[in-house]
Design a protein around this motif. Structure first.
Motif, PDB file in Angstrom:
ATOM      1  N   ARG A 136       0.654  -1.407   0.348  1.00  0.00           N
ATOM      2  CA  ARG A 136       0.046   0.057   0.340  1.00  0.00           C
ATOM      3  C   ARG A 136       0.829   1.370   0.066  1.00  0.00           C
ATOM      4  O   ARG A 136       0.406   2.286  -0.930  1.00  0.00           O
ATOM      5  CB  ARG A 136      -0.856  -0.035   0.911  1.00  0.00           C
ATOM      6  CG  ARG A 136      -1.551   0.755   1.468  1.00  0.00           C
ATOM      7  CD  ARG A 136      -2.323   0.863   2.474  1.00  0.00           C
ATOM      8  NE  ARG A 136      -3.327   2.023   2.520  1.00  0.00           N
ATOM      9  CZ  ARG A 136      -4.326   2.210   3.502  1.00  0.00           C
ATOM     10  NH1 ARG A 136      -4.185   1.806   4.778  1.00  0.00           N
ATOM     11  NH2 ARG A 136      -5.486   3.397   3.811  1.00  0.00           N
ATOM     12  N   ALA A 137       2.049   1.428   0.588  1.00  0.00           N
ATOM     13  CA  ALA A 137       2.872   2.695   0.978  1.00  0.00           C
ATOM     14  C   ALA A 137       3.472   2.817  -0.466  1.00  0.00           C
ATOM     15  O   ALA A 137       3.625   3.513  -0.986  1.00  0.00           O
ATOM     16  CB  ALA A 137       4.118   2.094   2.168  1.00  0.00           C
ATOM     17  N   LEU A 138       4.045   1.795  -0.945  1.00  0.00           N
ATOM     18  CA  LEU A 138       4.716   1.569  -2.298  1.00  0.00           C
ATOM     19  C   LEU A 138       4.276   1.745  -3.145  1.00  0.00           C
ATOM     20  O   LEU A 138       4.532   3.160  -4.563  1.00  0.00           O
ATOM     21  CB  LEU A 138       5.241  -0.107  -2.662  1.00  0.00           C
ATOM     22  CG  LEU A 138       6.852   0.017  -1.740  1.00  0.00           C
ATOM     23  CD1 LEU A 138       7.573  -0.970  -1.873  1.00  0.00           C
ATOM     24  CD2 LEU A 138       7.690   1.703  -1.157  1.00  0.00           C
ATOM     25  N   GLY A 139       2.522   1.471  -3.494  1.00  0.00           N
ATOM     26  CA  GLY A 139       1.365   1.967  -4.145  1.00  0.00           C
ATOM     27  C   GLY A 139       1.209   3.675  -4.716  1.00  0.00           C
ATOM     28  O   GLY A 139       1.639   3.716  -5.507  1.00  0.00           O
ATOM     29  N   SER A 140       1.052   4.446  -3.454  1.00  0.00           N
ATOM     30  CA  SER A 140       0.683   5.155  -2.759  1.00  0.00           C
ATOM     31  C   SER A 140       2.476   6.301  -3.589  1.00  0.00           C
ATOM     32  O   SER A 140       2.240   7.001  -4.150  1.00  0.00           O
ATOM     33  CB  SER A 140       0.845   5.914  -1.712  1.00  0.00           C
ATOM     34  OG  SER A 140       1.002   7.226  -1.531  1.00  0.00           O
ATOM     35  N   LEU A 141       3.334   5.552  -2.798  1.00  0.00           N
ATOM     36  CA  LEU A 141       5.166   6.227  -3.523  1.00  0.00           C
ATOM     37  C   LEU A 141       4.809   6.724  -4.748  1.00  0.00           C
ATOM     38  O   LEU A 141       5.588   7.448  -5.460  1.00  0.00           O
ATOM     39  CB  LEU A 141       6.224   6.102  -2.550  1.00  0.00           C
ATOM     40  CG  LEU A 141       7.420   5.901  -2.996  1.00  0.00           C
ATOM     41  CD1 LEU A 141       7.708   7.687  -2.561  1.00  0.00           C
ATOM     42  CD2 LEU A 141       8.530   5.176  -2.635  1.00  0.00           C
ATOM     43  N   ASN A 142       4.567   5.430  -5.753  1.00  0.00           N
ATOM     44  CA  ASN A 142       5.069   4.798  -6.622  1.00  0.00           C
ATOM     45  C   ASN A 142       4.031   6.022  -7.724  1.00  0.00           C
ATOM     46  O   ASN A 142       4.637   6.664  -8.504  1.00  0.00           O
ATOM     47  CB  ASN A 142       4.374   3.060  -7.327  1.00  0.00           C
ATOM     48  CG  ASN A 142       4.497   3.570  -9.010  1.00  0.00           C
ATOM     49  OD1 ASN A 142       5.993   2.926  -8.754  1.00  0.00           O
ATOM     50  ND2 ASN A 142       3.397   2.566  -9.356  1.00  0.00           N
ATOM     51  N   THR A 143       2.092   6.193  -7.329  1.00  0.00           N
ATOM     52  CA  THR A 143       2.033   7.214  -7.835  1.00  0.00           C
ATOM     53  C   THR A 143       2.767   8.881  -7.500  1.00  0.00           C
ATOM     54  O   THR A 143       2.233   9.247  -8.855  1.00  0.00           O
ATOM     55  CB  THR A 143       0.428   7.321  -7.052  1.00  0.00           C
ATOM     56  OG1 THR A 143      -0.479   6.229  -7.105  1.00  0.00           O
ATOM     57  CG2 THR A 143      -0.148   8.476  -7.851  1.00  0.00           C
ATOM     58  N   HIS A 144       3.172   9.032  -7.132  1.00  0.00           N
ATOM     59  CA  HIS A 144       4.261  10.435  -6.141  1.00  0.00           C
ATOM     60  C   HIS A 144       4.742  10.587  -7.707  1.00  0.00           C
ATOM     61  O   HIS A 144       5.084  11.546  -8.208  1.00  0.00           O
ATOM     62  CB  HIS A 144       4.210  10.579  -4.843  1.00  0.00           C
ATOM     63  CG  HIS A 144       4.467  12.318  -4.935  1.00  0.00           C
ATOM     64  ND1 HIS A 144       4.440  12.984  -4.233  1.00  0.00           N
ATOM     65  CD2 HIS A 144       6.578  12.254  -4.583  1.00  0.00           C
ATOM     66  CE1 HIS A 144       5.535  13.848  -4.945  1.00  0.00           C
ATOM     67  NE2 HIS A 144       6.434  13.529  -4.708  1.00  0.00           N
ATOM     68  N   LEU A 145       5.416   9.597  -7.968  1.00  0.00           N
ATOM     69  CA  LEU A 145       7.113   9.103  -8.487  1.00  0.00           C
ATOM     70  C   LEU A 145       6.268   9.510  -9.826  1.00  0.00           C
ATOM     71  O   LEU A 145       7.207   9.746 -10.521  1.00  0.00           O
ATOM     72  CB  LEU A 145       7.258   8.762  -7.873  1.00  0.00           C
ATOM     73  CG  LEU A 145       8.837   8.448  -6.580  1.00  0.00           C
ATOM     74  CD1 LEU A 145       9.110   7.437  -6.305  1.00  0.00           C
ATOM     75  CD2 LEU A 145       9.539   9.974  -6.148  1.00  0.00           C
TER      76      LEU A 145
END
Length: 418
Positions: A136-145
């Motif tokens: 979930r955290a990496l998905g959120s980070l992926n969207t930002h990046l």
């Protein structure tokens, strides 16, 4: 000014300070021959940090412990350091991502990795929870990046240093390529960071883990043999039946997981997998075959239909970023694949692009676990479909069919969740 860092070589928390020092032009010496379990137990070290944890930075004004605090201190030794951005909002966002790196990334990597290495008791349920939270955290980070090279602004900041160091231990020890490939922008970001000149002075030959480490099983201690003591013979009693002992290597059967509340609903005449097969297999006459089949199957007592409209369409100014945003949402909806079918449309030939969707959920409301776990849900306005309204019913059919033009506009993209 001499700054001395007490930590073992290869410690990712020490890397934060060493990289920040490289960017800031500050000289920091790493203690030589530091041994965990020995050097950090000495009276001199415990005086600097009573918990005996590393790293600790020795300064002329006294010691500092906690890795993020040390990195902040080193960065602030340089006036107007770009590692802290160029404005108050930059500073706030840098602090925000540093907290995210600690609580969402580092913590969940640790909960997955350290029990497997034998540092903590291993529990499959706890590991599953940690992996879900990390994804979930990496998905959120992926969207930002997807639309940002760095976390804040257009250059490396302290947030990038801290996050990369926290990702480092995961990439090297447990996050295999098959795991990280779900987050391509995170992958691109990590390899970009570790190959920056100032990072490469600290990181040496970074290689991604090829497999998840096996769970370390501790050997049971040998039973101590007690010396035999002669005893007086007692009257013989009738032998008691022996209790059946469980073999030592046999593990207790795992307790069944609690059922999803949606599995406890009354049976529905609509079989979701049959609809998904019909949708996937219909190549021609889609309206006559698939759409007619959907309405024949649809059970308003067992399922509900929902329109969703993205609340912030004015932000959708870049086509690929908008499509990545939708892709990330669908990825995070994977936890309800058994209970849902969805269509997401990116609408318009010119920015800003509109994002609209249609969802079919088991039950008469949007499942609570979806609302709780998928943070994207609150980014949309949700409206329950009234199938007695022919206009709404036709809109459902058009969205399933990817009918173009849709509401007078062309489709930039259409994605299906099935």
């Amino acid at each position: 000014m001499t700054l001395v860092l007490h930590a073992n070589s290869g410690n990712k928390n020490a890397f934060k300070t060493l990289i920040a020092a490289e960017y800031s032009g500050i000289k920091v010496e790493l203690v030589k021959d530091f041994q965990m379990g020995v050097s950090n137990k000495t009276p001199e070290f415990v005086k600097m940090n009573p918990l005996g944890k590393v790293p600790v930075l020795e300064t002329p004004d006294g010691p500092i412990f906690e890795s993020n605090a040390i990195a902040r201190y080193v960065a602030r030794l340089k006036a107007d350091n770009p590692l802290y951005g160029s404005s108050l909002i930059d500073y706030a966002h840098i602090e925000q991502w540093m907290d995210f790196a600690a609580t969402e990334v580092d913590a969940n990597i640790g909960k997955w990795l350290y029990p497997r290495l034998g540092f903590y008791p291993y529990a499959a349920v706890s590991e599953e929870t940690a992996i879900f939270a990390l994804k979930r955290a990496l998905g959120s980070l992926n969207t930002h990046l997807a639309s940002n090279t760095y976390l804040v602004g257009h250059s490396v900041t302290l947030a990038d240093i801290v996050l990369t160091c926290n990702l480092y231990i995961g990439f090297v020890l447990i996050l295999t390529k098959s795991f990280t490939s779900e987050f391509p922008h995170v992958e691109r970001y990590f390899w970009t960071m570790v190959n920056q000149p100032n990072f490469k002075k600290v990181f040496i030959d970074v290689k991604q883990a090829e497999s998840v480490p096996p769970v370390q099983k501790k050997a049971a201690p040998a039973k101590e043999q007690k010396p035999k003591v002669a005893k007086k013979e007692a009257p013989k009693e009738a032998p008691k039946p022996k209790a059946v002992e469980k073999p030592e290597e046999e593990e207790e059967a795992p307790k069944p997981k609690p059922k999803n509340p949606l599995d406890l609903l009354p049976p529905s005449k609509m079989i979701l997998d049959e609809w998904k097969r019909l949708y996937s297999n219909t190549k021609t006459n889609f309206r006559e075959v698939a759409i007619k089949g959907f309405w024949d199957m649809y059970d308003p007592e067992g399922y509900s239909l929902w329109f969703c409209d993205y609340k912030y369409n004015d932000e959708n100014t870049v086509s690929f970023v908008t499509m990545n945003k939708v892709g990330g949402f669908l990825q995070r909806m994977d936890l309800c694949r058994k209970y849902a079918f969805g269509k997401m449309l990116v609408i318009g030939s010119e920015p800003p692009f509109k994002v609209k969707g249609l969802w079919l959920f088991r039950g008469l409301e949007i499942p609570k676990f979806v609302m709780d776990e998928v943070y994207d849900m609150e980014l949309y306005e949700w409206t329950k479909v009234d199938i007695s309204d022919e206009a709404q019913k036709e809109r459902v059919s058009a969205m399933i069919e990817d009918l173009e033009p849709f509401e007078g506009e062309s489709l930039l993209d259409a994605k299906c969740f099935k």
